[in-house]
Motif scaffolding. Structure first.
Motif, PDB file in Angstrom:
ATOM      1  N   MET A 157       0.845  -1.182   0.000  1.00  0.00           N
ATOM      2  CA  MET A 157       0.000   0.000   0.000  1.00  0.00           C
ATOM      3  C   MET A 157       0.890   1.245   0.000  1.00  0.00           C
ATOM      4  N   ILE A 158       0.730   2.063  -0.993  1.00  0.00           N
ATOM      5  CA  ILE A 158       1.494   3.316  -1.114  1.00  0.00           C
ATOM      6  C   ILE A 158       0.655   4.425  -0.478  1.00  0.00           C
ATOM      7  N   THR A 159       1.258   5.148   0.467  1.00  0.00           N
ATOM      8  CA  THR A 159       0.533   6.174   1.196  1.00  0.00           C
ATOM      9  C   THR A 159       1.207   7.526   1.017  1.00  0.00           C
ATOM     10  N   MET A 160       0.401   8.533   0.690  1.00  0.00           N
ATOM     11  CA  MET A 160       0.900   9.908   0.692  1.00  0.00           C
ATOM     12  C   MET A 160       0.566  10.494   2.057  1.00  0.00           C
ATOM     13  N   ILE A 161       1.501  11.248   2.624  1.00  0.00           N
ATOM     14  CA  ILE A 161       1.260  11.888   3.916  1.00  0.00           C
ATOM     15  C   ILE A 161       1.654  13.352   3.796  1.00  0.00           C
ATOM     16  N   ALA A 162       0.750  14.234   4.266  1.00  0.00           N
ATOM     17  CA  ALA A 162       0.988  15.676   4.118  1.00  0.00           C
ATOM     18  C   ALA A 162       0.171  16.443   5.143  1.00  0.00           C
ATOM     19  N   ALA A 163       0.573  17.693   5.346  1.00  0.00           N
ATOM     20  CA  ALA A 163      -0.227  18.660   6.092  1.00  0.00           C
ATOM     21  C   ALA A 163      -0.465  19.822   5.145  1.00  0.00           C
ATOM     22  N   ALA A 164      -1.729  20.139   4.912  1.00  0.00           N
ATOM     23  CA  ALA A 164      -2.074  21.189   3.950  1.00  0.00           C
ATOM     24  C   ALA A 164      -3.214  22.036   4.493  1.00  0.00           C
ATOM     25  N   ALA A 165      -3.132  23.340   4.232  1.00  0.00           N
ATOM     26  CA  ALA A 165      -4.184  24.262   4.646  1.00  0.00           C
ATOM     27  C   ALA A 165      -5.423  24.072   3.765  1.00  0.00           C
ATOM     28  N   GLU A 166      -6.469  24.781   4.094  1.00  0.00           N
ATOM     29  CA  GLU A 166      -7.709  24.659   3.324  1.00  0.00           C
ATOM     30  C   GLU A 166      -7.549  25.103   1.881  1.00  0.00           C
ATOM     31  N   ASN A 167      -6.551  25.955   1.587  1.00  0.00           N
ATOM     32  CA  ASN A 167      -6.247  26.318   0.201  1.00  0.00           C
ATOM     33  C   ASN A 167      -5.163  25.406  -0.385  1.00  0.00           C
ATOM     34  N   ASN A 168      -4.941  24.258   0.259  1.00  0.00           N
ATOM     35  CA  ASN A 168      -3.962  23.234  -0.138  1.00  0.00           C
ATOM     36  C   ASN A 168      -2.513  23.694  -0.006  1.00  0.00           C
ATOM     37  N   ALA A 169      -2.285  24.806   0.699  1.00  0.00           N
ATOM     38  CA  ALA A 169      -0.929  25.293   0.929  1.00  0.00           C
ATOM     39  C   ALA A 169      -0.132  24.272   1.747  1.00  0.00           C
ATOM     40  N   LEU A 170       1.090  23.986   1.270  1.00  0.00           N
ATOM     41  CA  LEU A 170       2.005  23.089   1.979  1.00  0.00           C
ATOM     42  C   LEU A 170       3.126  23.853   2.664  1.00  0.00           C
ATOM     43  N   GLY A 171       3.689  24.829   1.958  1.00  0.00           N
ATOM     44  CA  GLY A 171       4.835  25.536   2.513  1.00  0.00           C
ATOM     45  C   GLY A 171       5.228  26.718   1.669  1.00  0.00           C
ATOM     46  N   LYS A 172       6.222  27.441   2.186  1.00  0.00           N
ATOM     47  CA  LYS A 172       6.734  28.624   1.493  1.00  0.00           C
ATOM     48  C   LYS A 172       8.234  28.686   1.723  1.00  0.00           C
ATOM     49  N   ASP A 173       8.980  28.995   0.674  1.00  0.00           N
ATOM     50  CA  ASP A 173      10.438  29.109   0.754  1.00  0.00           C
ATOM     51  C   ASP A 173      11.074  27.848   1.351  1.00  0.00           C
ATOM     52  N   ASN A 174      10.577  26.688   0.926  1.00  0.00           N
ATOM     53  CA  ASN A 174      11.091  25.379   1.350  1.00  0.00           C
ATOM     54  C   ASN A 174      10.992  25.163   2.862  1.00  0.00           C
ATOM     55  N   ASP A 175       9.927  25.692   3.455  1.00  0.00           N
ATOM     56  CA  ASP A 175       9.700  25.509   4.882  1.00  0.00           C
ATOM     57  C   ASP A 175       8.197  25.398   5.127  1.00  0.00           C
ATOM     58  N   LEU A 176       7.837  24.818   6.270  1.00  0.00           N
ATOM     59  CA  LEU A 176       6.440  24.747   6.663  1.00  0.00           C
ATOM     60  C   LEU A 176       5.981  26.131   7.116  1.00  0.00           C
ATOM     61  N   VAL A 177       4.674  26.371   7.040  1.00  0.00           N
ATOM     62  CA  VAL A 177       4.152  27.688   7.398  1.00  0.00           C
ATOM     63  C   VAL A 177       3.356  27.645   8.704  1.00  0.00           C
ATOM     64  N   TRP A 178       3.508  26.576   9.470  1.00  0.00           N
ATOM     65  CA  TRP A 178       2.860  26.446  10.777  1.00  0.00           C
ATOM     66  C   TRP A 178       3.698  25.515  11.642  1.00  0.00           C
ATOM     67  N   HIS A 179       3.381  25.524  12.926  1.00  0.00           N
ATOM     68  CA  HIS A 179       4.052  24.633  13.868  1.00  0.00           C
ATOM     69  C   HIS A 179       2.971  23.829  14.576  1.00  0.00           C
ATOM     70  N   LEU A 180       2.897  22.538  14.244  1.00  0.00           N
ATOM     71  CA  LEU A 180       1.893  21.646  14.832  1.00  0.00           C
ATOM     72  C   LEU A 180       2.616  20.439  15.431  1.00  0.00           C
ATOM     73  N   PRO A 181       3.043  20.526  16.697  1.00  0.00           N
ATOM     74  CA  PRO A 181       3.823  19.441  17.300  1.00  0.00           C
ATOM     75  C   PRO A 181       3.138  18.073  17.240  1.00  0.00           C
ATOM     76  N   ASN A 182       1.819  18.041  17.432  1.00  0.00           N
ATOM     77  CA  ASN A 182       1.139  16.736  17.398  1.00  0.00           C
ATOM     78  C   ASN A 182       1.161  16.126  16.001  1.00  0.00           C
ATOM     79  N   ASP A 183       1.158  16.980  14.974  1.00  0.00           N
ATOM     80  CA  ASP A 183       1.255  16.479  13.608  1.00  0.00           C
ATOM     81  C   ASP A 183       2.650  15.887  13.364  1.00  0.00           C
ATOM     82  N   PHE A 184       3.691  16.525  13.890  1.00  0.00           N
ATOM     83  CA  PHE A 184       5.050  15.952  13.772  1.00  0.00           C
ATOM     84  C   PHE A 184       5.101  14.579  14.435  1.00  0.00           C
ATOM     85  N   LYS A 185       4.477  14.459  15.620  1.00  0.00           N
ATOM     86  CA  LYS A 185       4.470  13.171  16.337  1.00  0.00           C
ATOM     87  C   LYS A 185       3.760  12.094  15.506  1.00  0.00           C
ATOM     88  N   ARG A 186       2.631  12.485  14.914  1.00  0.00           N
ATOM     89  CA  ARG A 186       1.863  11.535  14.091  1.00  0.00           C
ATOM     90  C   ARG A 186       2.670  11.118  12.861  1.00  0.00           C
TER      91      ARG A 186
END
Length: 160
Positions: free
Chosen positions: A1-30
């Motif tokens: 099973m191939i799984t994609m894993i990501a964190a994206a805003a409601e506008n599908n934003a992933l990041g800016k300038d090769n960095d994340l745009v939020w800090h969600l510690p529980n998401d890092f743990k997951r």
């Protein structure tokens, strides 16, 4: 099973300038919990955004650069080759960035998406999920708190 894993805003934003745009510690743990012990497939820029290798994971980097070979990684020039070298893993994870996710959408069996409830400015985006091809099988909401600047939901999709 191939799984994609990501964190994206409601506008599908992933990041800016090769960095994340939020800090969600529980998401890092997951992310760590789900990907530990697995092959993680990523583009070169995503790899270069890490401060160091992520422990207990096999890093597979997709790049067009001929002489690119960071220590203790597998470097390939296509998603197909990345999946080929990851065959021994029952669940390799595609972890980004935007271009790799676009390619992965055609081959993934599952998506583990952290939907960040908000709209942020970004230069990298997650592809639109076509609900006619994907079933939302699990949803778990988390309100913002002193450690998390945004409300977010863990969404698990399986290909129909």
């Amino acid at each position: 099973m191939i799984t994609m894993i990501a964190a994206a805003a409601e506008n599908n934003a992933l990041g800016k300038d090769n960095d994340l745009v939020w800090h969600l510690p529980n998401d890092f743990k997951r992310f760590k919990q789900l990907t530990t012990g697995h092959f993680i497939i990523m583009g070169r820029k995503t790899f270069e955004s890490f401060p160091k290798l992520l422990p207990n994971r096999t890093h597979v980097i997709i790049t067009r650069q001929k002489d690119y070979q960071p220590e203790n990684t597998i470097v390939v020039n296509s998603l197909e080759k990345a999946l080929e070298v990851s065959k021994e893993d029952k669940q390799p994870f595609i972890i980004g960035g935007g271009e790799i996710y676009k390619l992965g959408l055609d081959v993934a069996d599952a998506i583990e998406l952290t939907r960040v409830h908000g709209t942020v400015e970004a230069d990298t985006f997650f592809p639109e999920i076509d609900e006619s091809k994907w079933d939302l099988v699990k949803e778990e909401f988390h309100p913002k708190d002193e450690r998390h600047d945004f409300d977010f939901s863990y969404l698990t999709y399986h290909r129909k």
